[in-house]
Write a protein that holds these residues in place. Structure first.
Motif, mmCIF file in Angstrom:
data_model
loop_
_atom_site.group_PDB
_atom_site.id
_atom_site.type_symbol
_atom_site.label_atom_id
_atom_site.label_comp_id
_atom_site.label_asym_id
_atom_site.label_seq_id
_atom_site.Cartn_x
_atom_site.Cartn_y
_atom_site.Cartn_z
ATOM 1 N N LYS A 52 40.612 12.946 108.484
ATOM 2 C CA LYS A 52 41.686 12.477 107.596
ATOM 3 C C LYS A 52 42.289 11.187 108.129
ATOM 4 C CE LYS A 52 45.933 14.165 107.389
ATOM 5 N NZ LYS A 52 47.163 14.899 107.136
ATOM 6 N N ASP A 53 42.556 11.125 109.440
ATOM 7 C CA ASP A 53 43.083 9.905 110.054
ATOM 8 C C ASP A 53 42.134 8.729 109.826
ATOM 9 O OD1 ASP A 53 45.221 11.351 111.204
ATOM 10 O OD2 ASP A 53 44.182 11.592 113.127
ATOM 11 N N THR A 54 40.867 8.994 110.001
ATOM 12 C CA THR A 54 39.856 7.949 109.883
ATOM 13 C C THR A 54 39.807 7.394 108.465
ATOM 14 O OG1 THR A 54 38.561 8.954 111.645
ATOM 15 C CG2 THR A 54 37.384 7.461 110.172
ATOM 16 N N LEU A 55 39.831 8.268 107.487
ATOM 17 C CA LEU A 55 39.759 7.796 106.101
ATOM 18 C C LEU A 55 41.050 7.078 105.692
ATOM 19 C CD1 LEU A 55 37.416 7.898 104.136
ATOM 20 C CD2 LEU A 55 38.633 9.692 102.922
ATOM 21 N N ALA A 56 42.183 7.568 106.158
ATOM 22 C CA ALA A 56 43.452 6.889 105.872
ATOM 23 C C ALA A 56 43.444 5.482 106.475
ATOM 24 C CB ALA A 56 44.616 7.693 106.428
ATOM 25 N N HIS A 57 42.912 5.368 107.670
ATOM 26 C CA HIS A 57 42.791 4.073 108.342
ATOM 27 C C HIS A 57 41.930 3.123 107.518
ATOM 28 C CE1 HIS A 57 40.569 1.428 111.179
ATOM 29 N NE2 HIS A 57 41.771 1.245 111.694
ATOM 30 N N ARG A 58 40.806 3.609 107.015
ATOM 31 C CA ARG A 58 39.912 2.750 106.228
ATOM 32 C C ARG A 58 40.588 2.309 104.933
ATOM 33 N NH1 ARG A 58 38.017 3.995 110.868
ATOM 34 N NH2 ARG A 58 35.842 3.506 111.289
ATOM 35 N N ALA A 59 41.309 3.201 104.272
ATOM 36 C CA ALA A 59 42.035 2.830 103.053
ATOM 37 C C ALA A 59 43.089 1.773 103.371
ATOM 38 C CB ALA A 59 42.683 4.060 102.426
ATOM 39 N N HIS A 60 43.764 1.940 104.484
ATOM 40 C CA HIS A 60 44.797 0.987 104.884
ATOM 41 C C HIS A 60 44.212 -0.408 105.112
ATOM 42 C CE1 HIS A 60 48.513 -0.448 106.694
ATOM 43 N NE2 HIS A 60 47.748 -1.012 107.611
ATOM 44 N N TRP A 61 43.063 -0.482 105.750
ATOM 45 C CA TRP A 61 42.468 -1.792 106.025
ATOM 46 C C TRP A 61 41.959 -2.472 104.762
ATOM 47 C CZ3 TRP A 61 42.485 -5.096 110.085
ATOM 48 C CH2 TRP A 61 43.183 -4.649 111.206
ATOM 49 N N ILE A 62 41.546 -1.704 103.776
ATOM 50 C CA ILE A 62 41.213 -2.317 102.484
ATOM 51 C C ILE A 62 42.486 -2.885 101.877
ATOM 52 C CG2 ILE A 62 40.362 -1.950 100.136
ATOM 53 C CD1 ILE A 62 38.564 0.289 101.322
ATOM 54 N N ASP A 63 43.583 -2.125 101.971
ATOM 55 C CA ASP A 63 44.881 -2.622 101.507
ATOM 56 C C ASP A 63 45.238 -3.941 102.185
ATOM 57 O OD1 ASP A 63 45.903 -0.961 99.548
ATOM 58 O OD2 ASP A 63 46.936 0.350 100.957
ATOM 59 N N THR A 103 48.474 14.565 102.566
ATOM 60 C CA THR A 103 47.452 15.595 102.413
ATOM 61 C C THR A 103 46.062 14.971 102.346
ATOM 62 O OG1 THR A 103 47.445 15.562 99.991
ATOM 63 C CG2 THR A 103 49.082 17.006 101.087
ATOM 64 N N TRP A 104 45.061 15.775 102.645
ATOM 65 C CA TRP A 104 43.672 15.331 102.556
ATOM 66 C C TRP A 104 43.333 14.875 101.133
ATOM 67 C CZ3 TRP A 104 39.747 13.107 104.440
ATOM 68 C CH2 TRP A 104 38.455 13.313 103.976
ATOM 69 N N PRO A 105 43.663 15.633 100.092
ATOM 70 C CA PRO A 105 43.345 15.148 98.743
ATOM 71 C C PRO A 105 44.010 13.809 98.424
ATOM 72 C CG PRO A 105 43.854 17.490 98.667
ATOM 73 C CD PRO A 105 44.193 17.019 100.049
ATOM 74 N N ASP A 106 45.242 13.610 98.885
ATOM 75 C CA ASP A 106 45.930 12.344 98.621
ATOM 76 C C ASP A 106 45.235 11.174 99.326
ATOM 77 O OD1 ASP A 106 47.786 13.574 96.993
ATOM 78 O OD2 ASP A 106 49.347 13.653 98.539
ATOM 79 N N ILE A 107 44.842 11.398 100.562
ATOM 80 C CA ILE A 107 44.163 10.334 101.315
ATOM 81 C C ILE A 107 42.802 10.042 100.707
ATOM 82 C CG2 ILE A 107 43.047 9.834 103.536
ATOM 83 C CD1 ILE A 107 45.604 10.967 104.842
ATOM 84 N N LEU A 108 42.075 11.073 100.347
ATOM 85 C CA LEU A 108 40.765 10.879 99.722
ATOM 86 C C LEU A 108 40.913 10.113 98.409
ATOM 87 C CD1 LEU A 108 37.760 11.514 100.006
ATOM 88 C CD2 LEU A 108 38.177 13.698 98.887
ATOM 89 N N GLU A 109 41.900 10.469 97.617
ATOM 90 C CA GLU A 109 42.138 9.770 96.353
ATOM 91 C C GLU A 109 42.524 8.303 96.591
ATOM 92 O OE1 GLU A 109 45.287 9.951 92.656
ATOM 93 O OE2 GLU A 109 44.711 11.834 93.609
ATOM 94 N N ARG A 110 43.391 8.075 97.584
ATOM 95 C CA ARG A 110 43.791 6.694 97.883
ATOM 96 C C ARG A 110 42.591 5.869 98.354
ATOM 97 N NH1 ARG A 110 47.778 7.051 101.716
ATOM 98 N NH2 ARG A 110 46.527 6.301 103.427
#
Length: 164
Positions: free
Chosen positions: A44-55, A97-104
């Motif tokens: 979850k941390d890893t995917l949130a990090h990747r979404a953040h860097w796209i941002d 949450t995991w679903p929120d991070i995955l969706e983002r």
């Protein structure tokens, strides 16, 4: 080897995203949130990090187009401070949450692809076109924020799943 044109960039971005999503398809919230065995970083941390860097990339591009000063990697941080910055990003996303991070993440990927499809070859790969990109082209920055990050996330997640 980095993409050298728009078509290659789109292809590698979609390819690496597809591989990552295939790895993620059966991961539930419990597994996604479990601390990684080596450093405590979760899927979850890893995917949130990747979404953040796209941002970040999308923001850099937007600011650059608007004639604003582009602060890379982020306001108040230098490239040699990425470890601290990335930890701050992980802490900020811990309660999500995991679903929120995955969706983002999926949404940011869609935004990245939409931008890449709108930009032409010159915009993406003409050296020096964007002052904030330094020695890299905008396309190379997009690849670093997208496809390359997807590839490294996939590798990390697959290893984490084996180790768990």
């Amino acid at each position: 080897m980095p993409a050298t044109n728009r078509d290659e960039l789109l292809a590698v971005t979609e390819k690496e995203y597809g591989k990552l999503m295939k790895t993620l398809e059966d991961i539930d919230a419990g597994v996604a949130s479990a601390p990684g065995p080596e450093d405590g970083i979760s899927i979850k941390d890893t995917l949130a990090h990747r979404a953040h860097w796209i941002d970040l990339f999308l923001g850099w591009h937007k600011d650059g187009k608007a004639g604003k000063t582009v602060q890379t990697p982020a306001p108040g941080y230098k490239w040699n401070q990425l470890k601290d910055y990335n930890e701050k990003v992980r802490q900020a996303c811990r309660a999500e949450t995991w679903p929120d991070i995955l969706e983002r993440f999926q949404g940011r990927h869609a935004e990245l692809l939409a931008l890449l499809r709108r930009l032409d070859e010159t915009e993406l790969y003409e050296p020096g076109r964007h002052s904030w990109t330094n020695n890299w082209t905008l396309g190379r920055w997009a690849e670093a924020s997208g496809a390359s990050h997807y590839r490294s996330a996939n590798k990390f997640i697959r290893k984490t799943l084996r180790d768990l």
